[in-house]
Every structure is written in C-alpha cells, then in structure tokens.
Design an enzyme around this catalytic site. Structure first.
Site, PDB file in Angstrom:
ATOM      1  CG  HIS A 313      -2.080   0.902   1.091  1.00 46.00           C
ATOM      2  ND1 HIS A 313      -2.019   2.239   1.380  1.00 46.00           N
ATOM      3  CD2 HIS A 313      -3.340   0.661   0.639  1.00 46.00           C
ATOM      4  CE1 HIS A 313      -3.192   2.778   1.124  1.00 46.00           C
ATOM      5  NE2 HIS A 313      -4.002   1.848   0.671  1.00 46.00           N
ATOM      6  CG  ASP A 371      -8.622  -4.696  -2.385  1.00 48.22           C
ATOM      7  OD1 ASP A 371      -9.810  -4.635  -2.051  1.00 48.22           O
ATOM      8  OD2 ASP A 371      -8.010  -3.764  -2.919  1.00 48.22           O
TER       9      ASP A 371
HETATM   10  N1  CMC Z   1       3.957  -7.480  -4.890  1.00 47.06           N
HETATM   11  C1  CMC Z   1       5.286  -7.438  -5.114  1.00 47.06           C
HETATM   12  N2  CMC Z   1       6.064  -6.363  -4.952  1.00 47.06           N
HETATM   13  C2  CMC Z   1       5.462  -5.255  -4.534  1.00 47.06           C
HETATM   14  C3  CMC Z   1       4.076  -5.200  -4.288  1.00 47.06           C
HETATM   15  C4  CMC Z   1       3.318  -6.364  -4.485  1.00 47.06           C
HETATM   16  N3  CMC Z   1       1.983  -6.387  -4.255  1.00 47.06           N
HETATM   17  N4  CMC Z   1       3.719  -3.938  -3.899  1.00 47.06           N
HETATM   18  C5  CMC Z   1       4.868  -3.245  -3.911  1.00 47.06           C
HETATM   19  N5  CMC Z   1       5.920  -4.022  -4.289  1.00 47.06           N
HETATM   20  C6  CMC Z   1       7.337  -3.635  -4.355  1.00 47.06           C
HETATM   21  C7  CMC Z   1       7.589  -2.737  -5.561  1.00 47.06           C
HETATM   22  O1  CMC Z   1       7.933  -3.501  -6.681  1.00 47.06           O
HETATM   23  C8  CMC Z   1       8.720  -1.887  -5.049  1.00 47.06           C
HETATM   24  O2  CMC Z   1       9.901  -2.655  -5.070  1.00 47.06           O
HETATM   25  P1  CMC Z   1      11.361  -1.945  -5.343  1.00 47.06           P
HETATM   26  O3  CMC Z   1      11.531  -0.966  -4.226  1.00 47.06           O
HETATM   27  O4  CMC Z   1      12.326  -3.076  -5.345  1.00 47.06           O
HETATM   28  O5  CMC Z   1      11.212  -1.296  -6.694  1.00 47.06           O
HETATM   29  C9  CMC Z   1       8.380  -1.666  -3.582  1.00 47.06           C
HETATM   30  O6  CMC Z   1       7.606  -2.815  -3.204  1.00 47.06           O
HETATM   31  C10 CMC Z   1       7.586  -0.388  -3.305  1.00 47.06           C
HETATM   32  O7  CMC Z   1       6.388  -0.439  -4.044  1.00 47.06           O
HETATM   33  P2  CMC Z   1       5.823   0.707  -4.991  1.00 47.06           P
HETATM   34  O8  CMC Z   1       5.178   0.068  -6.194  1.00 47.06           O
HETATM   35  O9  CMC Z   1       6.881   1.720  -5.230  1.00 47.06           O
HETATM   36  O10 CMC Z   1       4.726   1.318  -4.053  1.00 47.06           O
HETATM   37  P3  CMC Z   1       3.501   2.216  -4.479  1.00 47.06           P
HETATM   38  O11 CMC Z   1       3.149   2.989  -3.267  1.00 47.06           O
HETATM   39  O12 CMC Z   1       3.791   2.978  -5.729  1.00 47.06           O
HETATM   40  O13 CMC Z   1       2.357   1.137  -4.834  1.00 47.06           O
HETATM   41  C11 CMC Z   1       0.505  -0.318  -4.651  1.00 47.06           C
HETATM   42  C12 CMC Z   1       1.354   0.752  -3.953  1.00 47.06           C
HETATM   43  C13 CMC Z   1      -0.750  -0.603  -3.810  1.00 47.06           C
HETATM   44  C14 CMC Z   1       0.046   0.173  -6.035  1.00 47.06           C
HETATM   45  C15 CMC Z   1       1.344  -1.611  -4.790  1.00 47.06           C
HETATM   46  O14 CMC Z   1       1.739  -2.066  -3.529  1.00 47.06           O
HETATM   47  C16 CMC Z   1       0.605  -2.700  -5.551  1.00 47.06           C
HETATM   48  O15 CMC Z   1       0.575  -2.700  -6.783  1.00 47.06           O
HETATM   49  N6  CMC Z   1      -0.026  -3.697  -4.808  1.00 47.06           N
HETATM   50  C17 CMC Z   1      -0.804  -4.722  -5.448  1.00 47.06           C
HETATM   51  C18 CMC Z   1      -2.167  -4.156  -5.839  1.00 47.06           C
HETATM   52  C19 CMC Z   1      -3.075  -3.966  -4.640  1.00 47.06           C
HETATM   53  O16 CMC Z   1      -3.225  -4.870  -3.808  1.00 47.06           O
HETATM   54  N7  CMC Z   1      -3.740  -2.791  -4.582  1.00 47.06           N
HETATM   55  C20 CMC Z   1      -4.743  -2.504  -3.564  1.00 47.06           C
HETATM   56  C21 CMC Z   1      -4.384  -1.346  -2.694  1.00 47.06           C
HETATM   57  S1  CMC Z   1      -5.480  -1.233  -1.259  1.00 47.06           S
HETATM   58  C22 CMC Z   1      -7.044  -0.900  -1.914  1.00 47.06           C
HETATM   59  C23 CMC Z   1      -7.113   0.418  -2.583  1.00 47.06           C
HETATM   60  O17 CMC Z   1      -6.760   1.428  -1.970  1.00 47.06           O
HETATM   61  O18 CMC Z   1      -7.562   0.475  -3.734  1.00 47.06           O
END
Ligand code: CMC
Length: 432
Positions: A313, A371
């Site tokens: 998140h 989720d």
């Molecule tokens: N699986 C694998 N790696 C992950 C995941 C994941 N679910 N989430 C983040 N990472 C890794 C990401 O690749 C990055 O790694 P590195 O630092 O090596 O590049 C690190 O963790 C930081 O992540 P980020 O993508 O920079 O973080 P963000 O704040 O931009 O993204 C997020 C947040 C929710 C989009 C992401 O965690 C994600 O895609 N999660 C899966 C989708 C999900 O479950 N979304 C629901 C969110 S809660 C309900 C809502 O609010 O809608």
C-alpha cells in the site's frame, strides 16, 4: 490549518535569493510546507509525480497513520466503527462530521431508504449494454447517466443540490450495482424494499427473485455492511483525488462520481480485490499450497511483472487495519456457510504467512491490504468476481461525495491544474 512556529528556508547553490516557506500544522500527521507562492517568487515548480510528498488539499474527514496501521473516520478508529456502528451511521458521520443521535439516525435512514428506486427509464439505458459487459463499464455509464435523469440536483455550487445528490447517490448505488448484476445474468431486476436494512436490501436485490421470498441471513447482512464500512473512505487515494479534480471544474456531482468509478476500476486500486482472487485461483490451478514457493519467486523477479495482489500500500507500511477486520469477517462468513475448510481461504492464509516472513516483503514493509481477504468473503456470499470492484464503488461513493462537498465548501478551493516539467522538443519549424 494552523501556522507552525517554525518556517522553512529554501536556498539555491547558484546564488539566487533564498525564500521562506510557511509551515502549517494539522491536528495529527506531518506538517506541510506551503509552496503556493513558490512559482511567483522563484519561477520554479516542484516535481512530485505520484504525489509521494504532496498534500493536495486540507481535509477533516479521514486520517491514516501508515506506520501504525491506523485508520480514523472523523477521528473514530475503524475498529470501533466496524463493531459499534452500521454503514448508514458511517455515511452520516462522513458527510456531517458527527455520528447521528437516535432521531438523526432514524431520519437519515428514512431519507436514504426513500431514494433507493431509480428512474424507470434507467433500465432501458442499461439495455443498451452487452450482457457480458464488465460491471464496472456498466457502472461508469450508469452513474454518469444519473446526471441525465436528475436535472434538479446537478448544480455543484448549490448546497441543496449537493445534499440531495449525495443522498441520491448513496441510496441508488446498491440498486444500480444489483441491476448491473441481474442484467448480466438475465434475471429480472428486484425493486428495493423499504422494510430491509441498507445491506439486507442490497442482498435481496442481488439474490432475490420474483418466484419466492428472499430471507436475509443476518451473518451475511452484517458481513456486507462491514465490507461497506471498511471501504467507505480512505483519504486522498487515486479515485478520491480523481473525484476532487473532476469536480473542481464545476461539473455536476454525478459526473464527478462517475470519474471516481472509472479510476477505481484499475488493478492497482479497487480492481485489486478481483485480481487477488484471480491470483488465488491461478495458484490453486497450478497445484495450490505446494506452488506458493514458485509463485513468490515470480513475484520477486522484477522482470516477471507478477505482483502479490492484495499486498502493499502507498500509505500503510504496517498491517492494513481493514485487512484484520476483513479476515475476522471472513472467518464468520465461512463458518456460517459451512465453508471453514475452504481451500482458497487456506491458500490465502498460507500465502500471507509465507510472505510476512520473506525478506523481500519484510524489507519493503509489504503487508496484506483490505483486498487480500475481501474477495474470499464476497465469493462466499455469492458475489461474482467481476462485481467485486462494483461493491467497492458502491461503498466508496459516500467518501467521494463527502470529499467533493468538503472541497466545494472550502473558500480556498480552485480548479485543480498541476504543472509539468516539459521534456519534449523545443520550438521548431516545419521544413517542407
Ligand atoms: N507485490 C510485489 N512487490 C510489490 C508489491 C506487491 N503487491 N507492492 C509493492 N511491491 C514492491 C515494488 O515492486 C517496489 O519494489 P522496489 O523498491 O524493489 O522497486 C516496492 O515494493 C515499493 O512499491 P511501490 O510500487 O513503489 O509502491 P507504491 O506505493 O507505488 O504502490 C501499490 C502501492 C498498492 C500500487 C502496490 O503495492 C501494488 O501494486 N499492490 C498490489 C495491488 C493492490 O493490492 N492494490 C490494492 C491497494 S489497497 C485498496 C485500494 O486502496 O484500492
């Protein structure tokens, strides 16, 4: 917004004059640097794609402490709301700032209940869609289409219009979601019934039919209501910011909420519950618990493009408090349905425990979000996977409206208009 005692100074290494930036304090959470005059004073913009460090507004509705894993609606912890209040209490709280007293509660429930029917013409509009259309495509259209049916509540600058459109949206969303579902499965729409609760009425419109009486199961009704409470608001997330930005142009409330529905659809946001369940199905198909190791390997491989859906998140760097409550509801629903041994739930629990100990997830502070378990609960209730995000949209509608109305009532509100760092070609001339 209160001025802090200190100020920030921005200085430049090239000798340009430094400037002072006011610092403001909220009630809790980080202070903010006020950069509104920065461009006028320095001819420079700030650069923050994805809003990693930017507060886009001031808001008194929802607060998240991502490190503690705390979520407050109008100051009340989500755990207390989920155990002591129902969804309509939560709606009242989000819209008005306080929980209702018994009279206010009765009046509000009556008001919402009396607006649950939709204009009869809406079903002909719905008929234009293919039966196999994704419910989010249908809902984006239906919600935007409300502005074509309710002309007397489309002036966003009129407080009375804002109030009645808020009630209409909260009341009609369950009807529209259920209609989208019934249309897809080829069953007759069920009109709302005023003697049922908000959640009970939704369940009946979803699963009832004209041939027999539908009896609402109280465990499922409570679970549905809790799903609605947990999704009701979540401060300045992508869809809420979309609603604010869209509404900032002065467009009507129905159009602004339709923009929120469209944004929510994406798999990184509301679409994650659908994606999380599909991921569990895939792992199960490939061999179940035994294949978790291979799956985690793929997730850790950046080139695979595979993510552990329902994990991670932007704000929570701890367990999402909604995920804990959702897991509790999951246990309740599965045992009420006699599904305690549900293999998908067992798979989810195992996947969670392995991920929570894995260095990749631990070092990045990736925890289950709401989720991760909501799909399992909804599937047990009988909601089809492609409707999960529609349920999220239904529940989040109140948050979107509360945030939109807060923005419009703010005397400092302006149309949202971000700037950019241009990296394209400088001016050039066509030579031919
Ligand atoms: N699986 C694998 N790696 C992950 C995941 C994941 N679910 N989430 C983040 N990472 C890794 C990401 O690749 C990055 O790694 P590195 O630092 O090596 O590049 C690190 O963790 C930081 O992540 P980020 O993508 O920079 O973080 P963000 O704040 O931009 O993204 C997020 C947040 C929710 C989009 C992401 O965690 C994600 O895609 N999660 C899966 C989708 C999900 O479950 N979304 C629901 C969110 S809660 C309900 C809502 O609010 O809608």
């Amino acid at each position: 917004m209160k001025l802090a005692d200190n100020k920030a100074t921005l200085s430049f290494s090239n000798g340009s004059p430094s400037i002072e930036l006011p610092v403001y304090q909220g009630t809790i959470g980080p202070d903010v640097l006020d950069i509104r005059k920065l461009y006028a004073q320095t001819d420079k913009f700030t650069y923050d794609p994805g809003f990693l460090s930017t507060a886009s507004c001031q808001s008194a509705i929802t607060y998240i402490d991502g490190d503690k894993g705390e979520l407050l609606y109008r100051g009340y912890p989500i755990e207390q709301l989920a155990t002591n209040c129902n969804y309509l209490d939560t709606c009242y709280l989000l819209l008005n700032g306080e929980l209702p007293d018994p009279q206010q509660k009765a009046d509000f429930e009556k008001l919402v209940t009396n607006h649950t029917m939709v204009n009869e013409q809406m079903q002909f509009f719905l008929r234009g869609f293919r039966r196999d259309a994704h419910p989010m495509a249908v809902l984006t259209g239906l919600v935007g289409g409300l502005s074509a049916f309710y002309h007397d509540s489309t002036d966003i600058n009129n407080p009375e219009h804002r109030e009645i459109s808020a009630i209409r949206l909260i009341a009609k969303m369950p009807t529209l979601v259920a209609m989208a579902y019934k249309y897809g499965v080829g069953q007759p729409y069920q009109y709302p019934q005023n003697h049922l609760s908000y959640a009970g009425n939704f369940l009946r419109m979803m699963f009832g039919n004209p041939c027999e009486e539908y009896k609402v199961n109280p465990v499922i009704e409570r679970a549905m209501d809790r799903i609605f409470i947990l999704h009701a608001d979540h401060e300045q997330n992508a869809s809420t910011s979309t609603v604010r930005l869209c509404g900032s142009s002065g467009t009507n409330p129905f159009a602004a909420i339709a923009a929120g529905v469209a944004c929510l659809w994406g798999p990184a946001h509301g679409g994650a519950n659908e994606a999380a369940l599909n991921m569990l199905y895939d792992i199960q198909k490939q061999g179940g618990v035994e294949k978790i190791g291979d799956f985690i390997k793929q997730v850790k491989d950046k080139n695979s493009g595979v993510k552990l859906m329902g994990f991670g998140h932007r704000v929570y760097k701890n367990y999402d408090p909604r995920a804990k409550l959702m897991q509790e509801t999951c246990n309740e629903v599965l045992s009420a349905m006699g599904l305690e041994k549900d293999p998908l739930f067992a798979l989810a629990k195992k996947l969670e425990s392995i991920a929570l100990e894995d260095e990749y997830f631990v070092s990045r502070k990736l925890y289950p979000n709401v989720d991760f378990y909501s799909g399992i609960v909804q599937r047990a209730i009988g909601i089809p996977v492609n409707l999960f995000t529609g349920i999220f949209a239904l529940a989040r509608t109140v948050g979107w409206i509360a945030q939109l109305n807060e923005m419009i009532s703010d005397p400092e509100y302006k149309i949202g208009r971000p700037r950019q760092l241009y990296t394209g070609s400088p001016r050039r001339d066509i030579k031919r």
